[in-house]
Scaffold this active site. Structure first.
Site, PDB file in Angstrom:
ATOM      1  N   CYS A 206       0.798  -1.232   0.000  1.00 35.10           N
ATOM      2  CA  CYS A 206       0.000   0.000   0.000  1.00 35.10           C
ATOM      3  C   CYS A 206       0.834   1.287   0.000  1.00 35.10           C
ATOM      4  O   CYS A 206       0.645   2.142  -0.883  1.00 35.10           O
ATOM      5  CB  CYS A 206      -0.954   0.022   1.181  1.00 35.10           C
ATOM      6  SG  CYS A 206      -1.426  -1.561   1.850  1.00 35.10           S
TER       7      CYS A 206
ATOM      8  N   ARG B 160       6.676 -10.838   6.040  1.00 34.48           N
ATOM      9  CA  ARG B 160       6.039 -10.592   7.335  1.00 34.48           C
ATOM     10  C   ARG B 160       6.641 -11.544   8.364  1.00 34.48           C
ATOM     11  O   ARG B 160       6.800 -12.734   8.110  1.00 34.48           O
ATOM     12  CB  ARG B 160       4.520 -10.781   7.248  1.00 34.48           C
ATOM     13  CG  ARG B 160       3.853  -9.758   6.342  1.00 34.48           C
ATOM     14  CD  ARG B 160       2.351  -9.903   6.282  1.00 34.48           C
ATOM     15  NE  ARG B 160       1.796  -8.990   5.287  1.00 34.48           N
ATOM     16  CZ  ARG B 160       0.520  -8.971   4.907  1.00 34.48           C
ATOM     17  NH1 ARG B 160      -0.335  -9.813   5.472  1.00 34.48           N
ATOM     18  NH2 ARG B 160       0.105  -8.110   3.993  1.00 34.48           N
TER      19      ARG B 160
ATOM     20  N   GLN C 262       1.452 -11.263  -3.419  1.00 34.17           N
ATOM     21  CA  GLN C 262       0.013 -11.132  -3.599  1.00 34.17           C
ATOM     22  C   GLN C 262      -0.296 -10.583  -4.985  1.00 34.17           C
ATOM     23  O   GLN C 262       0.521  -9.869  -5.569  1.00 34.17           O
ATOM     24  CB  GLN C 262      -0.576 -10.167  -2.559  1.00 34.17           C
ATOM     25  CG  GLN C 262      -0.501 -10.653  -1.126  1.00 34.17           C
ATOM     26  CD  GLN C 262      -1.096  -9.640  -0.163  1.00 34.17           C
ATOM     27  OE1 GLN C 262      -0.927  -8.442  -0.316  1.00 34.17           O
ATOM     28  NE2 GLN C 262      -1.804 -10.126   0.840  1.00 34.17           N
TER      29      GLN C 262
ATOM     30  N   ASP D  80      -1.848  -7.996  -5.776  1.00 33.86           N
ATOM     31  CA  ASP D  80      -2.255  -6.859  -4.959  1.00 33.86           C
ATOM     32  C   ASP D  80      -2.598  -5.655  -5.834  1.00 33.86           C
ATOM     33  O   ASP D  80      -1.852  -5.308  -6.745  1.00 33.86           O
ATOM     34  CB  ASP D  80      -1.106  -6.504  -4.011  1.00 33.86           C
ATOM     35  CG  ASP D  80      -1.586  -5.776  -2.775  1.00 33.86           C
ATOM     36  OD1 ASP D  80      -2.799  -5.620  -2.612  1.00 33.86           O
ATOM     37  OD2 ASP D  80      -0.726  -5.371  -1.974  1.00 33.86           O
TER      38      ASP D  80
ATOM     39  N   HIS E  20      -4.324  -1.515  -5.800  1.00 32.41           N
ATOM     40  CA  HIS E  20      -4.860  -0.347  -5.108  1.00 32.41           C
ATOM     41  C   HIS E  20      -5.560   0.539  -6.123  1.00 32.41           C
ATOM     42  O   HIS E  20      -4.986   0.895  -7.147  1.00 32.41           O
ATOM     43  CB  HIS E  20      -3.762   0.404  -4.358  1.00 32.41           C
ATOM     44  CG  HIS E  20      -3.199  -0.395  -3.231  1.00 32.41           C
ATOM     45  ND1 HIS E  20      -2.135  -1.260  -3.391  1.00 32.41           N
ATOM     46  CD2 HIS E  20      -3.603  -0.522  -1.937  1.00 32.41           C
ATOM     47  CE1 HIS E  20      -1.896  -1.870  -2.244  1.00 32.41           C
ATOM     48  NE2 HIS E  20      -2.769  -1.439  -1.346  1.00 32.41           N
TER      49      HIS E  20
ATOM     50  N   HIS F 299      -8.204  -1.149  -1.335  1.00 28.28           N
ATOM     51  CA  HIS F 299      -7.192  -2.207  -1.358  1.00 28.28           C
ATOM     52  C   HIS F 299      -7.890  -3.484  -1.821  1.00 28.28           C
ATOM     53  O   HIS F 299      -8.913  -3.875  -1.242  1.00 28.28           O
ATOM     54  CB  HIS F 299      -6.602  -2.452   0.033  1.00 28.28           C
ATOM     55  CG  HIS F 299      -6.085  -1.219   0.711  1.00 28.28           C
ATOM     56  ND1 HIS F 299      -4.746  -1.031   0.967  1.00 28.28           N
ATOM     57  CD2 HIS F 299      -6.727  -0.127   1.209  1.00 28.28           C
ATOM     58  CE1 HIS F 299      -4.587   0.127   1.596  1.00 28.28           C
ATOM     59  NE2 HIS F 299      -5.773   0.690   1.756  1.00 28.28           N
TER      60      HIS F 299
END
Length: 677
Positions: free
Chosen positions: A349, A378, A396, A398, A400, A525
């Site tokens: 993000c 992580r 991911q 991922d 946005h 997200h």
């Protein structure tokens, strides 16, 4: 009536609480009235069938005094919430049995969980399978004794007296110091526990249960504290439901992605890189095929970017992660400052926000959908790592989305259709859940009110059913979660749509509106697979390793029956590869039966056997996965066209009996056939 008596009457009236029943009628009762008394006032038969109640959604047992007005729903066995009450009581019955047989056991926590319940005990020696059998037998005795669950409310000092010989409970009681929370205990026969409830009326309700396994668990989840012994169990109201659940557990063992991943040579894990995956050539092909599929679906409406992996803490302070998420981040020592003020990124993000803020945008540019497949890290606890489902390094799909507030409803529908369509390709279905603000969060209540209202309105506008997950939102915004059901009925939380009003404020994100003035965008997200690692684990178990042709690392194996036909087989493999089919040649000096059996063990979708007739007539003797010894003779051209069609259409085309057979064989899937010449 005098003014004084009127005032007293008013006060008495206000002392009552008002309960609204599902039909709209009400009951007024004094505070402290037991829930069972209210249910009894509605009907004796209803009281007999009742297990608990829900007041404004909070589940309470029948022996709990009522203290607040609100909606009042009677929970019977048919209510989905009832089984959690049963399982919570099961945990207490388990503890009762353990303390009978092992009086020295110190008791920790015993909650109900999604598929059952557990209880933690501190004991000198770990529990054995024989212990579990003995505990289960003792639980049946406790059930037969029909002990009522007796609820008492006690003071902190009285609670400390009652649990004076149980240090784990005494530590838990320290949490109540200075709190006005009600302290309650529950007793069933010889066992007493510190507990909020709720519970079924007595122990006889636990008729269908099973102790499953034991595991180590740190006290209060703290790796620095002592290791306890956790006993996992499950319970249902109906025998058939318990048997089906136990069957599914056995099925899950057969499909374990860690076993199948090794047997199919997809990935490896090494102690020197805990929580990081080594993908083999076959696994890498599977991974890349999945990633390519996502890229293909996103190529028109999304823009892919790549961003750095390492950032200074200033970025994480700006995003809020440094204060709320630091313990989950891998910190890196800055050689210049000598401080751990750098971090590998745990999520994408903030880097996407930096990219958006680096240039000017018009309202006509929105929505902007930036997607990435960058590697993330992580710092998960080592004891929590598990195959591909819980790792430290992952990627991911991922995204946005930066958009105007008036675009939220349309964008949520677009993303929801995108995500559900993706799952449909794999034969997966999903349930939607709406998660609201958590206790630990950033941003003002006003921003949260706006975000929750906007996202829920967008979700409502889709017309799709959903469940509520109070307090389970991200720390920066509410979210819609997608719980995906696999082929044996297990739910996996995968995709998410999260609405974020905080990031635009923190990163000063703006776009130019049609009034030529700067405006704040809203951020969504979005993730679909969750992580590729976890999604691949789910697919391995969902398909029992029997991947559809388009996803299989090896799609066709060509097997010449003798050296005389190797040249023809090699040419056929080359032709298939040129057409885009993942084909391999098995011309080893082994028997035909051995090579065919190995192809079956490796779950190859198609095996083409080449002999004299096939070489002369340009045909293949086709063995399809799951067809046993049956062979179909077809032309090479027709076969290649068939495979290309399945790849292009991403056809599932896996009969249920084939997957079931693969699952039955999975327990032995690590065994290779003996080599013969």
């Amino acid at each position: 009536m005098t003014a004084g008596s009127q005032s007293a009457a008013d006060a008495a009236a206000h002392a009552h609480i008002v309960l609204t029943l599902p039909d709209g009628s009400t009951r007024e009762v004094p505070p402290g009235t037991l829930a069972r008394d209210v249910v009894g006032s509605i009907g004796a038969r209803l009281l007999q069938a009742s297990l608990a109640v829900a007041v404004d959604g909070e589940v309470l047992d029948l022996m709990t005094p009522l203290r607040a007005s609100g909606s009042f729903v009677v929970i019977t066995e048919k209510d989905p919430r009832a089984v959690q009450v049963l399982r919570h009581s099961g945990a207490h019955i388990l503890a009762t049995a353990v303390r009978r047989l092992r009086p020295d056991a110190k008791i920790g926590f015993g909650p109900a969980i999604d598929d059952g319940f557990y209880y933690d005990f501190e004991v000198e020696k770990p529990f054995t399978p024989e212990d579990l059998a003995a505990f289960e037998a003792e639980m049946k005795k406790v059930v037969a004794e029909k002990y009522p669950f007796v609820r008492e409310e006690v003071s902190l000092s009285e609670a400390r007296v009652r649990f004076a010989d149980d240090p784990l409970k005494l530590e838990r009681l320290d949490d109540f110091e200075g709190s006005d929370e009600v302290i309650s205990t529950y007793t069933d026969g010889p066992f007493i526990d510190l507990c909020r409830g709720p519970h079924v009326p007595d122990t006889s309700y636990l008729k269908h249960f099973k102790l499953l396994t034991t595991a180590g668990a740190y006290w209060r989840g703290d790796v620095k504290r002592q290791m306890l012994q956790r006993i996992y169990a499950t319970a249902f109201f109906k025998k058939d439901d318990l048997e089906q659940h136990l069957h599914n557990l056995e099925e899950a063992k057969k499909r374990d992605h860690r076993v199948l991943g090794k047997a199919l040579d997809l990935f490896q894990l090494f102690p020197v890189a805990p929580g990081a995956v080594f993908w083999t050539p076959k696994g890498t092909t599977l991974y890349n095929t999945l990633e390519a599929f996502v890229r293909e679906r996103q190529q028109d409406a999304f823009k892919e970017i790549k961003t750095p992996l390492l950032y200074n803490k200033a970025l994480w302070e700006q995003s809020g992660h440094w204060g709320k998420y630091k313990e989950n981040m891998f910190l890196v020592l800055d050689s210049e400052t000598g401080e751990h003020d750098m971090s590998l990124k745990p999520m994408n993000c903030p880097s996407h926000h930096l990219y958006f803020a680096s240039s000017k945008h018009s309202y006509r540019d929105l929505p902007m959908r930036d997607v990435t497949f960058d590697v993330l890290h992580r710092n998960e606890l080592s004891g929590a790592l598990s195959g591909l489902t819980r790792v430290r390094q992952f990627a991911q799909d991922d995204c946005h989305v930066y958009l105007r507030e008036d675009q939220i409803a349309d964008e949520v529908k677009f993303l929801m259709d995108f995500i559900l369509g993706y799952y449909d390709t794999f034969g997966l279905t999903a349930k939607l859940k709406f998660a609201t603000r958590p206790e630990q969060r950033i941003g003002s209540d006003e921003l949260w009110d706006r975000a929750e209202a906007a996202l829920r309105a967008a979700l409502d506008s889709t017309g799709r059913p959903y469940e509520m997950k109070e307090g389970d939102g991200a720390f920066y915004g509410p979210k819609i979660d997608f719980d995906v059901m696999d082929s044996i009925g297990r739910a996996w939380q995968l995709g998410t749509i999260q609405l974020d009003y905080n990031a635009p404020e923190r990163f000063d994100l703006t776009y130019t509106g049609d009034d030529n003035a700067p405006h704040r965008p809203v951020v969504i997200h979005r993730a679909v697979s969750g992580s590729f690692e976890r999604f691949i684990a789910i697919l391995i178990e969902h398909f029992a390793g029997v991947f559809p042709v388009w996803l299989s690392p090896e799609q066709v194996r060509v097997i010449p029956i003798a050296i005389d036909y190797n040249e023809h087989a090699e040419a056929l493999v080359a032709r298939m590869k040129a057409a885009g089919i993942r084909a391999t040649l098995d011309a080893r000096n082994e028997t035909l039966n051995y090579r065919v059996r190995e192809g079956e063990v490796n779950k190859v979708p198609y095996m083409c056997v080449i002999g004299r007739r096939e070489a002369d007539e340009n045909t293949v003797a086709l063995r399809s996965r799951g067809a046993g010894k049956k062979q179909d003779i077809m032309s090479s051209d027709a076969f290649i066209a068939r495979v290309l069609h399945e790849i292009a259409d991403r056809t599932l085309a896996i009969p249920a009996d084939v997957v079931a057979a693969a699952s039955d064989a999975a327990a032995n899937s690590t065994e290779q056939p003996e080599a013969t010449t």
